[in-house]
Design a protein around this motif. Sequence first.
Motif, PDB file in Angstrom:
ATOM      1  N   LYS A 385       0.846  -1.201   0.000  1.00  0.00           N
ATOM      2  CA  LYS A 385       0.000   0.000   0.000  1.00  0.00           C
ATOM      3  C   LYS A 385       0.877   1.246   0.000  1.00  0.00           C
ATOM      4  O   LYS A 385       0.628   2.204  -0.720  1.00  0.00           O
ATOM      5  CB  LYS A 385      -0.885  -0.030   1.255  1.00  0.00           C
ATOM      6  N   GLN A 386       1.916   1.175   0.801  1.00  0.00           N
ATOM      7  CA  GLN A 386       2.793   2.345   0.899  1.00  0.00           C
ATOM      8  C   GLN A 386       3.593   2.539  -0.392  1.00  0.00           C
ATOM      9  O   GLN A 386       3.770   3.665  -0.840  1.00  0.00           O
ATOM     10  CB  GLN A 386       3.738   2.189   2.094  1.00  0.00           C
ATOM     11  N   ILE A 387       4.038   1.442  -0.965  1.00  0.00           N
ATOM     12  CA  ILE A 387       4.766   1.565  -2.233  1.00  0.00           C
ATOM     13  C   ILE A 387       3.839   2.189  -3.277  1.00  0.00           C
ATOM     14  O   ILE A 387       4.229   3.112  -4.000  1.00  0.00           O
ATOM     15  CB  ILE A 387       5.259   0.175  -2.720  1.00  0.00           C
ATOM     16  N   TYR A 388       2.626   1.712  -3.315  1.00  0.00           N
ATOM     17  CA  TYR A 388       1.669   2.247  -4.283  1.00  0.00           C
ATOM     18  C   TYR A 388       1.442   3.736  -4.025  1.00  0.00           C
ATOM     19  O   TYR A 388       1.416   4.553  -4.950  1.00  0.00           O
ATOM     20  CB  TYR A 388       0.351   1.478  -4.170  1.00  0.00           C
ATOM     21  N   ALA A 389       1.309   4.076  -2.747  1.00  0.00           N
ATOM     22  CA  ALA A 389       1.088   5.479  -2.391  1.00  0.00           C
ATOM     23  C   ALA A 389       2.278   6.340  -2.824  1.00  0.00           C
ATOM     24  O   ALA A 389       2.111   7.432  -3.356  1.00  0.00           O
ATOM     25  CB  ALA A 389       0.855   5.596  -0.892  1.00  0.00           C
ATOM     26  N   ARG A 390       3.463   5.816  -2.611  1.00  0.00           N
ATOM     27  CA  ARG A 390       4.662   6.578  -2.970  1.00  0.00           C
ATOM     28  C   ARG A 390       4.791   6.678  -4.499  1.00  0.00           C
ATOM     29  O   ARG A 390       5.139   7.708  -5.041  1.00  0.00           O
ATOM     30  CB  ARG A 390       5.913   5.909  -2.420  1.00  0.00           C
ATOM     31  N   GLU A 391       4.506   5.570  -5.171  1.00  0.00           N
ATOM     32  CA  GLU A 391       4.656   5.561  -6.629  1.00  0.00           C
ATOM     33  C   GLU A 391       3.672   6.499  -7.309  1.00  0.00           C
ATOM     34  O   GLU A 391       3.966   7.114  -8.320  1.00  0.00           O
ATOM     35  CB  GLU A 391       4.459   4.137  -7.171  1.00  0.00           C
ATOM     36  N   THR A 392       2.481   6.575  -6.744  1.00  0.00           N
ATOM     37  CA  THR A 392       1.458   7.396  -7.393  1.00  0.00           C
ATOM     38  C   THR A 392       1.358   8.783  -6.776  1.00  0.00           C
ATOM     39  O   THR A 392       0.619   9.628  -7.265  1.00  0.00           O
ATOM     40  CB  THR A 392       0.083   6.715  -7.272  1.00  0.00           C
ATOM     41  N   GLY A 393       2.061   8.974  -5.674  1.00  0.00           N
ATOM     42  CA  GLY A 393       2.007  10.269  -4.996  1.00  0.00           C
ATOM     43  C   GLY A 393       0.797  10.421  -4.101  1.00  0.00           C
ATOM     44  O   GLY A 393       0.537  11.486  -3.552  1.00  0.00           O
ATOM     45  N   LEU A 394       0.047   9.347  -3.966  1.00  0.00           N
ATOM     46  CA  LEU A 394      -1.150   9.409  -3.116  1.00  0.00           C
ATOM     47  C   LEU A 394      -0.785   8.974  -1.706  1.00  0.00           C
ATOM     48  O   LEU A 394      -1.121   7.888  -1.260  1.00  0.00           O
ATOM     49  CB  LEU A 394      -2.246   8.503  -3.678  1.00  0.00           C
ATOM     50  N   VAL A 395      -0.050   9.836  -1.014  1.00  0.00           N
ATOM     51  CA  VAL A 395       0.399   9.472   0.332  1.00  0.00           C
ATOM     52  C   VAL A 395      -0.725   9.739   1.318  1.00  0.00           C
ATOM     53  O   VAL A 395      -1.305  10.812   1.337  1.00  0.00           O
ATOM     54  CB  VAL A 395       1.641  10.281   0.745  1.00  0.00           C
ATOM     55  N   SER A 396      -1.049   8.752   2.083  1.00  0.00           N
ATOM     56  CA  SER A 396      -2.061   8.957   3.115  1.00  0.00           C
ATOM     57  C   SER A 396      -1.511   8.455   4.440  1.00  0.00           C
ATOM     58  O   SER A 396      -0.583   7.663   4.478  1.00  0.00           O
ATOM     59  CB  SER A 396      -3.332   8.182   2.762  1.00  0.00           C
ATOM     60  N   ASP A 397      -2.124   8.902   5.510  1.00  0.00           N
ATOM     61  CA  ASP A 397      -1.675   8.464   6.833  1.00  0.00           C
ATOM     62  C   ASP A 397      -1.779   6.955   6.958  1.00  0.00           C
ATOM     63  O   ASP A 397      -0.981   6.307   7.592  1.00  0.00           O
ATOM     64  CB  ASP A 397      -2.538   9.111   7.928  1.00  0.00           C
ATOM     65  N   GLU A 398      -2.811   6.437   6.302  1.00  0.00           N
ATOM     66  CA  GLU A 398      -3.055   4.995   6.382  1.00  0.00           C
ATOM     67  C   GLU A 398      -1.894   4.199   5.786  1.00  0.00           C
ATOM     68  O   GLU A 398      -1.628   3.071   6.162  1.00  0.00           O
ATOM     69  CB  GLU A 398      -4.303   4.677   5.569  1.00  0.00           C
ATOM     70  N   ALA A 399      -1.256   4.857   4.806  1.00  0.00           N
ATOM     71  CA  ALA A 399      -0.190   4.145   4.093  1.00  0.00           C
ATOM     72  C   ALA A 399       1.091   4.026   4.893  1.00  0.00           C
ATOM     73  O   ALA A 399       1.994   3.298   4.534  1.00  0.00           O
ATOM     74  CB  ALA A 399       0.106   4.852   2.777  1.00  0.00           C
TER      75      ALA A 399
END
Lengths: 409, 350
Positions: A385-399
């Motif tokens: 989830k965190q890799i996806y968030a970082r790759e797409t720039g969609l950083v969330s607290d959940e990540a």
Amino acid sequence: MRFVKILSLLLLAPVLFAGCATVPGKQVDDQIAPLMASKEFGNQELLNVSIKVFDPGELPEKADEQAGLSLEIREAEARFIPIHLKYSMQRTGYWGTVRIVPDDDIGSEVQVRGKIEFSDGESLVLTVEALDSRNVLWFKKTYAETALLNEHLGTEPEKEDTFQDLFNKIANDLTEYRNSLTPDDMLEIQRVAELRYGQLMAPDVYGQYLSSDNNNRLHIVHLPAENDLMMERVRSIRSRDNMLIDTINGYYEAYYLDLWEPYANWRQFRSEEIATMREIKREALKRKIIGAAAIIGAIAVGATIDDNSAATDTLQQVMVVGGAYSIYSGFQKSQEVTINKEVIEELGVSFSSEAEPLVVEVEGETFRLTGSAEEQYAEWRKILKQIYARETGLVSDEAIPDQSSSALP
Amino acid sequence: MVTKIRVKGKGDVFTRLFFAVSVSYATVKEARMLTVNKSRWYYLSAMNRSGILYAAIILLLLSTVMGAAATLIVSSEKELQQSVIALDRARHQAIHDLAEKKQNAALGETQQKDYEKFIIFLTVKIDEYCQQLRTEAGDDAVENLPCPEGSQAFGAVQTGSVQTSEEQVRELERLFSGSLEQFDDKLLKEEERLSARQPRDRESGYSYGGSQGQDSEGGAAGTGQASGQDSGSSDTTGTEGTAGQGQEDTEMDGTRSAEETGASAGAGGEKGAETAGAGADSGEGAGPAAGGSGAGQSGGSSSQPGNVELDTGNDDVVARQLREAAEKETDPELKKKLWEEYRKYKAGVQ
């Protein structure tokens, strides 16, 4: 005399039907040969199968039918039967890897579930259903087999079970359905299975790749790119998951081998006892009826023949005495039934005590392994989830991963 | 009248306590805390004498109870800070070594992965301690420490640098692959455990109380065992494993590893002894075991509980690197911390 004949027929009728075993479901044919692949299939033609540990079902309601059965035995059978089915399927060459899973396996290509409807050592009745990753139900059928006494002999672990006809029939039905699939169907089943696992591990990424219709049948909406890195990561987790299930299967296989001897013995002795008991019951009933018929016959002789000769008296006396003896010996046979029933009860208790610790052991190992793996999977899901968030720039607290549950010590 | 006060920074526990108690029991017109030359001064004005007396009595009572606790808190905080520094130094060294060896193409793929795994381990550990420090002593406790920002726990690996998304992804990739490898190790151990499992002993017999059961017992047992071995070699599709084959493998592996462990444990023990001597300043725990001389003797018996730290022979990648980092560290305090980490890690793995 006609009255006597009719009466005799009425009295003998129960003897003819006494002891006939009745089990639910249609009996499978005798001597069913397994369908064997005539060639070696490529990976795309081999579907992996997950057989879930069976539902043990319920014991018969009648106290008489429950004799010698127990929930412990059912629990043992609920594991033993799918393992033998696995071996029966594996040998055919039509399948990829066949695994036993303790629970529903979301990423499986074909899933087999079953329930024990009836099992008393002599007869086995199973309801089995199979469905693929697309949620397409292949079939749901009930299979029954009452084993002949000679079928308890010559059994061999993994290869030849007492109810091998039943196992072969299930394996053949699965094979027949599998053979009706086109190569495109198989490819779709494999892809959907992978995407379902992807959804499980990385729902943010693959949540929209599948859609379901009104029948809950899944369809592919998108396919991941060939070089999809996230799918590579998911695959690497899936392969670990499979390895873990293989380890669990190692325990199941060991359990199966441990259970083989006591279970085979229990089924054989129980079948023999049941057959003996059935014979004794039939004999007892026959004697009682013959006895009763002889007494009634004696009365009839007295009523229809007016001749008060000594010969007639003697005949009447012999018939009455003989009838009384038959009834007496019939009751003695009934007592033998009770003894056999006790033996069956004892068999059940003995086998239960043997099977229970085996079930506890295999279940304990399964819980231990799946429990620790669940934590690990949760950790991986977070990282993905965190890799996806970082790759797409969609950083969330959940990540942001939780430090306390780090996979590293 | 009680004036609102605000104590900035950590301050000294006792001084702050005294300050707070005094203010509570005194009539205060002005209360100030000044920092002059890094020393804190607590300034109270217009305090009456009885107020000071009450404050002193209460402080006396409290000090006996709080004294020990406060010392412990400070001590634990310092310990954690030192651990962070020690681990960070080891991490820097590992990153430096890795870069250097990469440049010289002196690393195989496995070695590179080992290094990365070790760096990830150190990063996670540092993050863990930093988090603990933050929770227990506040943000000030991690000031000047190589701790990641609160919201970037896994992201900021290198001290003082802000990572790009690409770097963060790479770091997460490393974390992921390290975690997979660790899981592989666990699975391997599970496989070994499974292979070592003996078929259930049936010596106690399986009898139903009748002669029939006893007669057929031997035959059935024979069948079961024969098939078990059979299955080991005949399975082609491969789930695969089978009891027969597995056992054979285990026995071989077991023998081999026992020999290796015994041999290398001796070496580890010597190292431990040397290190203990070198780190005598720290008084204790400067080697893998408190008593370095014992290491060689008990190293071979890895199964003995409590001797985990002595068995350096079967160190995995992280343990080995930690041990080497501890051996190389020259600062006795940091050396001690690294050995502690080594022992903790080994205990965790066991």
